[in-house]
Design a protein around this motif. Sequence first.
Motif, short mmCIF file in Angstrom:
data_model
loop_
_atom_site.label_atom_id
_atom_site.label_comp_id
_atom_site.label_asym_id
_atom_site.label_seq_id
_atom_site.Cartn_x
_atom_site.Cartn_y
_atom_site.Cartn_z
N MET A 1 0.84 -1.18 0.00
CA MET A 1 0.00 0.00 0.00
C MET A 1 0.89 1.24 0.00
SD MET A 1 -3.18 0.77 2.35
CE MET A 1 -3.67 2.39 2.73
N LEU A 2 0.55 2.19 -0.83
CA LEU A 2 1.32 3.41 -0.94
C LEU A 2 0.85 4.44 0.08
CD1 LEU A 2 1.27 3.75 -4.83
CD2 LEU A 2 3.06 2.77 -3.42
N ASP A 3 1.80 5.16 0.68
CA ASP A 3 1.39 6.18 1.64
C ASP A 3 0.92 7.44 0.91
OD1 ASP A 3 3.73 7.40 0.81
OD2 ASP A 3 4.54 7.65 2.80
N LEU A 4 0.42 8.39 1.66
CA LEU A 4 -0.18 9.60 1.09
C LEU A 4 0.81 10.41 0.27
CD1 LEU A 4 -2.67 11.35 0.85
CD2 LEU A 4 -2.04 12.44 2.99
N GLY A 22 12.81 15.08 2.44
CA GLY A 22 13.03 15.73 1.16
C GLY A 22 11.80 15.59 0.26
N PRO A 23 11.83 16.23 -0.91
CA PRO A 23 10.69 16.17 -1.82
C PRO A 23 10.61 14.82 -2.57
CG PRO A 23 12.44 17.47 -2.80
CD PRO A 23 12.88 17.12 -1.40
N VAL A 24 9.43 14.24 -2.60
CA VAL A 24 9.17 13.00 -3.33
C VAL A 24 8.41 13.38 -4.60
CG1 VAL A 24 7.97 10.79 -3.30
CG2 VAL A 24 9.11 11.61 -1.24
N GLU A 25 8.99 13.03 -5.76
CA GLU A 25 8.41 13.42 -7.04
C GLU A 25 8.36 12.23 -7.99
OE1 GLU A 25 9.97 18.02 -7.23
OE2 GLU A 25 11.01 16.51 -8.39
N LYS A 26 7.50 12.36 -8.99
CA LYS A 26 7.39 11.36 -10.05
C LYS A 26 8.42 11.69 -11.12
CE LYS A 26 3.91 9.23 -13.00
NZ LYS A 26 2.48 9.29 -13.36
N ILE A 27 9.28 10.72 -11.45
CA ILE A 27 10.32 10.88 -12.46
C ILE A 27 9.90 10.05 -13.67
CG2 ILE A 27 12.77 10.66 -12.95
CD1 ILE A 27 12.15 12.48 -10.56
N CYS A 41 17.50 12.07 -1.04
CA CYS A 41 18.26 10.86 -0.68
C CYS A 41 18.25 9.79 -1.77
CB CYS A 41 17.74 10.28 0.64
SG CYS A 41 16.09 9.55 0.57
N GLY A 42 17.37 9.91 -2.78
CA GLY A 42 17.35 8.96 -3.88
C GLY A 42 16.56 7.69 -3.63
N GLU A 43 15.87 7.60 -2.51
CA GLU A 43 15.05 6.43 -2.19
C GLU A 43 13.91 6.30 -3.21
OE1 GLU A 43 13.81 3.15 -0.04
OE2 GLU A 43 15.49 4.42 0.55
N VAL A 44 13.79 5.12 -3.83
CA VAL A 44 12.72 4.85 -4.80
C VAL A 44 11.58 4.18 -4.06
CG1 VAL A 44 12.10 3.62 -6.90
CG2 VAL A 44 14.34 4.67 -6.71
N TYR A 45 10.39 4.78 -4.13
CA TYR A 45 9.23 4.26 -3.42
C TYR A 45 8.33 3.42 -4.31
CZ TYR A 45 10.67 7.13 0.39
OH TYR A 45 11.41 7.68 1.40
N HIS A 46 8.31 3.68 -5.60
CA HIS A 46 7.47 2.91 -6.51
C HIS A 46 8.07 3.01 -7.91
CE1 HIS A 46 3.83 0.84 -7.63
NE2 HIS A 46 3.62 1.70 -8.59
N GLU A 47 8.03 1.91 -8.64
CA GLU A 47 8.55 1.88 -10.01
C GLU A 47 7.58 1.11 -10.87
OE1 GLU A 47 12.64 0.61 -12.31
OE2 GLU A 47 12.60 0.71 -10.15
N TYR A 48 7.24 1.68 -12.04
CA TYR A 48 6.31 1.01 -12.95
C TYR A 48 6.60 1.39 -14.37
CZ TYR A 48 3.81 5.39 -11.92
OH TYR A 48 3.48 6.69 -11.70
#
Length: 48
Positions: A1-4, A22-27, A41-48
């Motif tokens: 489940m993805l957080d807000l 830090g800012p979380v953005e869609k790349i 920090c470069g942490e990847v939360y979701h990849e598709y």
Amino acid sequence: MLDLSVRAADDKGMGVCPECHGPVEKIDPWFGATRIECRRCGEVYHEY
């Protein structure tokens, strides 16, 4: 489940990284997978 924050970033918004605040953005690169990651920090939360 993805957080807000990740859901906000997926909808062309900006979220906040729970690790470094830090800012979380869609790349969306020209080549490769689209991902939602923290710009600081470069942490990847979701990849598709």
